[in-house]
Design a protein around this motif. Structure first.
Motif, mmCIF file in Angstrom:
data_model
loop_
_atom_site.group_PDB
_atom_site.id
_atom_site.type_symbol
_atom_site.label_atom_id
_atom_site.label_comp_id
_atom_site.label_asym_id
_atom_site.label_seq_id
_atom_site.Cartn_x
_atom_site.Cartn_y
_atom_site.Cartn_z
ATOM 1 N N ALA B 46 50.709 -13.494 -59.430
ATOM 2 C CA ALA B 46 50.343 -12.854 -60.698
ATOM 3 C C ALA B 46 48.868 -13.000 -61.072
ATOM 4 O O ALA B 46 48.233 -12.050 -61.499
ATOM 5 N N ASP B 47 48.305 -14.184 -60.862
ATOM 6 C CA ASP B 47 46.957 -14.413 -61.387
ATOM 7 C C ASP B 47 45.847 -14.044 -60.398
ATOM 8 O O ASP B 47 44.709 -14.443 -60.556
ATOM 9 N N ARG B 48 46.178 -13.315 -59.322
ATOM 10 C CA ARG B 48 45.165 -12.928 -58.335
ATOM 11 C C ARG B 48 45.070 -11.415 -58.233
ATOM 12 O O ARG B 48 45.945 -10.696 -58.715
ATOM 13 N N LYS B 49 44.016 -10.950 -57.560
ATOM 14 C CA LYS B 49 43.853 -9.497 -57.400
ATOM 15 C C LYS B 49 44.798 -8.937 -56.343
ATOM 16 O O LYS B 49 45.163 -7.774 -56.367
ATOM 17 N N ALA B 50 45.149 -9.781 -55.383
ATOM 18 C CA ALA B 50 46.085 -9.371 -54.331
ATOM 19 C C ALA B 50 46.434 -10.621 -53.532
ATOM 20 O O ALA B 50 45.809 -11.675 -53.703
ATOM 21 N N SER B 51 47.425 -10.500 -52.667
ATOM 22 C CA SER B 51 47.717 -11.607 -51.747
ATOM 23 C C SER B 51 47.835 -11.061 -50.328
ATOM 24 O O SER B 51 48.268 -9.916 -50.128
ATOM 25 N N VAL B 52 47.394 -11.883 -49.370
ATOM 26 C CA VAL B 52 47.482 -11.510 -47.956
ATOM 27 C C VAL B 52 48.456 -12.461 -47.277
ATOM 28 O O VAL B 52 48.316 -13.679 -47.388
ATOM 29 N N LEU B 165 41.869 -4.960 -41.923
ATOM 30 C CA LEU B 165 42.284 -5.797 -43.048
ATOM 31 C C LEU B 165 41.122 -5.983 -44.025
ATOM 32 O O LEU B 165 41.286 -5.817 -45.241
ATOM 33 N N ARG B 166 39.944 -6.288 -43.489
ATOM 34 C CA ARG B 166 38.783 -6.447 -44.375
ATOM 35 C C ARG B 166 38.520 -5.156 -45.149
ATOM 36 O O ARG B 166 38.223 -5.185 -46.351
ATOM 37 N N ALA B 171 38.489 -2.321 -50.204
ATOM 38 C CA ALA B 171 38.892 -1.168 -51.009
ATOM 39 C C ALA B 171 39.619 -1.637 -52.269
ATOM 40 O O ALA B 171 39.320 -1.184 -53.379
ATOM 41 N N ILE B 172 40.532 -2.556 -52.110
ATOM 42 C CA ILE B 172 41.301 -3.057 -53.256
ATOM 43 C C ILE B 172 40.362 -3.683 -54.287
ATOM 44 O O ILE B 172 40.466 -3.425 -55.486
ATOM 45 N N LEU B 173 39.397 -4.456 -53.791
ATOM 46 C CA LEU B 173 38.481 -5.134 -54.708
ATOM 47 C C LEU B 173 37.616 -4.138 -55.473
ATOM 48 O O LEU B 173 37.232 -4.388 -56.605
ATOM 49 N N SER B 174 37.313 -3.012 -54.827
ATOM 50 C CA SER B 174 36.471 -2.059 -55.541
ATOM 51 C C SER B 174 37.313 -0.961 -56.192
ATOM 52 O O SER B 174 36.797 0.088 -56.568
ATOM 53 N N GLY B 175 38.607 -1.214 -56.280
ATOM 54 C CA GLY B 175 39.485 -0.302 -57.011
ATOM 55 C C GLY B 175 39.721 1.034 -56.334
ATOM 56 O O GLY B 175 40.113 2.004 -56.963
ATOM 57 N N LYS B 176 39.456 1.080 -55.014
ATOM 58 C CA LYS B 176 39.674 2.343 -54.304
ATOM 59 C C LYS B 176 41.007 2.293 -53.557
ATOM 60 O O LYS B 176 41.517 1.209 -53.279
ATOM 61 N N PRO B 177 41.539 3.458 -53.191
ATOM 62 C CA PRO B 177 42.760 3.426 -52.380
ATOM 63 C C PRO B 177 42.459 2.922 -50.963
ATOM 64 O O PRO B 177 41.358 3.115 -50.454
ATOM 65 N N VAL B 178 43.433 2.252 -50.372
ATOM 66 C CA VAL B 178 43.267 1.772 -49.004
ATOM 67 C C VAL B 178 43.353 2.966 -48.056
ATOM 68 O O VAL B 178 44.286 3.764 -48.152
ATOM 69 N N ALA B 179 42.367 3.086 -47.156
ATOM 70 C CA ALA B 179 42.272 4.276 -46.305
ATOM 71 C C ALA B 179 43.504 4.452 -45.419
ATOM 72 O O ALA B 179 44.078 5.527 -45.335
ATOM 73 N N HIS B 180 43.889 3.394 -44.715
ATOM 74 C CA HIS B 180 45.095 3.472 -43.876
ATOM 75 C C HIS B 180 46.072 2.431 -44.382
ATOM 76 O O HIS B 180 45.827 1.243 -44.225
ATOM 77 N N GLU B 181 47.158 2.884 -44.992
ATOM 78 C CA GLU B 181 48.087 1.922 -45.581
ATOM 79 C C GLU B 181 48.846 1.141 -44.531
ATOM 80 O O GLU B 181 49.271 0.020 -44.769
ATOM 81 N N THR B 182 49.061 1.760 -43.379
ATOM 82 C CA THR B 182 49.687 1.009 -42.289
ATOM 83 C C THR B 182 48.925 1.270 -40.995
ATOM 84 O O THR B 182 48.380 2.352 -40.785
ATOM 85 N N THR B 183 48.868 0.254 -40.151
ATOM 86 C CA THR B 183 48.297 0.391 -38.807
ATOM 87 C C THR B 183 49.259 -0.307 -37.854
ATOM 88 O O THR B 183 50.144 -1.047 -38.295
ATOM 89 N N THR B 184 49.071 -0.073 -36.562
ATOM 90 C CA THR B 184 49.959 -0.691 -35.571
ATOM 91 C C THR B 184 49.359 -2.009 -35.098
ATOM 92 O O THR B 184 48.227 -2.032 -34.609
ATOM 93 N N ALA B 185 50.116 -3.070 -35.267
ATOM 94 C CA ALA B 185 49.633 -4.380 -34.829
ATOM 95 C C ALA B 185 49.994 -4.593 -33.362
ATOM 96 O O ALA B 185 51.008 -4.083 -32.879
#
Lengths: 505, 201
Positions: B46-52, B165-166, B171-185
């Motif tokens: 809750a208290d963070r901008k996101a979690s990885v 990932l970076r 993108a999240i930190l600058s309030g933009k949408p993430v370019a590729h929401e999923t990639t193949t690991a």
């Protein structure tokens, strides 16, 4: 595989729809029944364990270089799908040579049937089967697999391998303290940090040059690569055959001679103060030279380990231990390497445009005398894509001696033929090496691709396939060496590089 | 068999009629105790901008090779208020084994053993190493590879040239949408059907 017959169920039909349904139903039942009868037979204990024990466990066991053990049902089942994928793509077991016309010693390759069997087993849910059928776990010799070595030495200081970053090539100097010349039959190698040591090539150097290079470098050892090797050699190599008074043979490692600026030395007999002693690669058993052959190791030599490291994610300390096996009696039979193209392609004017997906260099050489070949190896850098060497016999028959369809710089291997291969006088050896300098080559060190020319750094390219031979009769050896020297000169005369040197002089 | 098929058909039908089938529903809040004994809610911090969430297997060489980059990313983005978790996804790994691995590789983020693979299920990852980035509300913002260091198993590039990932975190930190929401690991499969009791030595 038994093929039990399945009788289709009896359904009476009059309408077409029903008939189609009946056909579908029958087919479905047939598939279901034959599949279960087929799959029921593939179990770990009976079919899979023998494959794994024979092809995987040598590396995948405690204390070896592979990341986890593959010794039990649980070990294999736990990563079943991953295993299925890496064996289907032939990433595992690591063996880059395609099935050719000649069989190799210690060949590590699964047959299409074995790969298929594995896929069936995974699909069936990886059943264990009856453990009573389990073959015994292979026994590996604890300690030195060739017995107690005649000389055991360890790197005097350890080298720190960082947690990540690009691969590292580093040379280490190990004093041997030999008072007399000796003949080396085999060298066994034991890395301490097994997860990061990928391969090591062995050399001797008896002028103290290596020690100087080591002292000049603040860290343990000194930077690997061709430049360092040229300094050790006291100049560029001339012929593969001359490099160590003709009895020693270059292997195909990156640190070997590339024949840069070979003019000064041509034809000169070189004092053997530097030469190769073979090499070790992850998972390889030490391979003694064929009976009656050995590398000469001059008195006072230092051993040089040219080691390739893969960072593993964790900092490691490496201090390799080496066991050396000597021949008792002096060796009289010489062997040599026939490297095509000569000098790792230095005269082929390698110049690969960016984006080029297939760039080819080739060379050929007709054997002036009959030879017996006992091994073959290949070398290129990151852009290398495929290599082949073929032999066209006087009868017209062509045999593939080595084919590497998907070259990987990380797995440099010396392939030893299962037995001596006789090649008559007049046999034409041909080598062909292709490079991929496109973005689609994931190993391309440059993104976007750049123009790549011949050179010693791993961002340059070179390439050769090298055949290890003895003359059919020792008395024919001078003729063989002369013939190869002549080929070398011819290659040299054709190169623009040669004209360049000529102008300078 | 047939019953299950019909059940599926009905499910799909229901989902389609609601029109929600293509949008990612927020993950449920999962409370899980980390190896230090702290209660964590890695999907909803809750208290963070996101979690990885970094999903790892301790004996997968690809997973291990990423340790330095994982540590760098955790440290750099912690300063920008993004939480990181190392999630071990080998059900047979015991806490002692996980702690030893984390000490060997120097992980300093909270460590979680996802023994029941509930975090794997909730984020949809299938590979180790793979990451999931979650919004504080539990919306999955990114799932996939850390970067493109590996082009395939056994095909490691000299260095990564795309840092997915970076890029997603920036993108999240600058309030933009993430370019590729999923990639193949690329890496080792997370085996979902591992027998619990068996431990090999």
């Amino acid at each position: 595989m038994s093929s039990r017959r399945t009788s289709s169920p009896r359904i009476e039909c009059r309408r077409t729809g029903c008939r189609i349904l009946k056909m579908i139903l029958a087919a479905a039942i047939h598939v279901a029944v034959s599949r279960t009868s087929l799959l029921a037979e593939v179990t770990f204990s009976k079919e899979i364990a023998p494959i794994v024990f024979a092809n995987c466990t040598a590396c995948h066991r405690p204390g070896e270089g592979a990341p986890f053990s593959l010794q039990t049902y649980a070990d294999v089942k736990k990563r079943g799908e991953l295993i299925g994928e890496v064996i289907a793509s032939r990433q595992m077991p690591p063996w880059k040579a395609a099935a050719g016309d000649i069989s190799f010693q210690n060949e590590r390759r699964l047959s299409a049937d074995q790969i298929h069997l594995f896929a069936q087993w995974i699909e069936a849910g990886m059943p264990e089967g009856d453990p009573a059928h389990l073959p015994p776990l292979p026994q590996f010799t604890a300690g030195w697999s060739l017995g107690e070595p005649d000389l055991i030495v360890t790197m005097p200081a350890s080298f720190t391998v960082p947690a990540d970053g690009p691969d590292i090539y580093r040379n280490f100097v190990v004093p041997l303290g030999l008072k007399t010349d000796r003949w080396v039959k085999a060298i066994d190698f034991r890395p301490r940090a097994r997860s990061v040591v990928h391969h090591s090539l062995f050399f001797f150097e008896s002028n103290g040059l290596a020690r100087t290079l080591d002292e000049e470098d603040p860290q343990t050892g000194f930077k690997g690569g061709m430049g360092a090797m040229m300094r050790l050699r006291g100049g560029p190599p001339v012929l593969a055959a001359d490099a160590a008074e003709e009895e020693a043979t270059p292997s195909t490692g990156p640190q070997n001679g590339n024949g840069l600026n070979p003019l000064e030395n041509i034809g000169k007999a070189k004092p053997a103060t530097f030469g190769t002693l073979g090499g070790w690669a992850l998972g390889a058993r030490p391979q003694p030279l064929p009976e009656g052959l050995a590398y000469r190791l001059p008195a006072g030599s230092d051993l040089i380990l040219a080691t390739h490291f893969h960072p593993s994610g964790k900092t490691e300390e490496e201090a390799s231990t080496v066991g050396i096996y000597f021949a008792n009696e002096p060796i009289t039979r010489r062997f040599t390497a026939i490297q095509l193209p000569t000098a790792f392609g230095a005269f082929k004017n390698i110049d690969i445009p960016p984006g080029k997906a297939e760039y080819v260099i080739e060379d050929s050489f007709a054997l002036p005398v009959a030879v017996q070949a006992f091994g073959v190896g290949a070398h290129a850098h990151y852009l290398g894509k495929s290599m082949t060497m073929t032999a066209t016999l006087p009868s017209g028959e062509t045999r593939v001696l080595l084919s590497i369809p998907d070259w990987d710089f990380a797995w440099q291997e010396q392939y030893r033929f299962a037995e001596y291969l006789s090649l008559p006088q007049g046999t034409v050896l041909r080598s062909r090496i292709t490079y991929d300098n496109s973005v689609d080559n994931p190993r391309n060190p440059s993104d976007p691709p750049v123009r790549v020319r011949f050179g010693e750094e791993s961002t340059n390219e070179m390439g050769a396939v090298t055949l290890m031979v003895v003359a059919a009769n020792e008395s024919l050896m001078p003729q063989l060496l002369d013939g190869y020297r002549n080929h070398f000169r011819q290659s040299l005369l054709q190169t623009p590089l040669f004209r360049l040197f000529n102008l300078k002089k | 068999m047939l019953v299950r098929f019909f059940f599926r058909v009905i499910c799909v039908f229901l989902l389609m009629s609601q029109g929600t089938v293509f949008s990612e529903p927020p993950a449920k809040r999962i409370e899980i105790t980390d190896l230090a004994g702290e209660t964590q809610t890695p999907l909803t911090v809750a208290d963070r901008k996101a979690s990885v969430l970094f999903f790892l297997l301790p004996d997968c060489p690809v997973s291990n090779a990423y340790a330095p980059e994982i540590k760098r990313i955790s440290a750099e983005y912690a300063r920008q208020n993004i939480a990181s978790f190392v999630i071990y996804v080998d059900p047979a790994l015991d806490p002692a084994g996980a702690k030893k691995h984390a000490a060997d590789f120097g992980y300093e983020t909270p460590l979680i053993c996802d023994t029941s693979l509930q975090l794997v299920e909730a984020t949809g990852v299938t590979i180790a190493p793979e990451v999931a980035v979650m919004s504080p509300q539990g919306k999955r913002l990114y799932r996939g590879r850390i970067d493109n260091l590996y082009a395939g198993l056994g095909k490691r590039r000299p260095q990564a040239t795309q840092h997915d990932l970076r890029a997603a975190l920036d993108a999240i930190l600058s309030g933009k949408p993430v370019a590729h929401e999923t990639t193949t690991a690329i890496g080792c499969f997370i085996e979902k059907r591992t027998p619990k009791a068996i431990r090999s030595k």
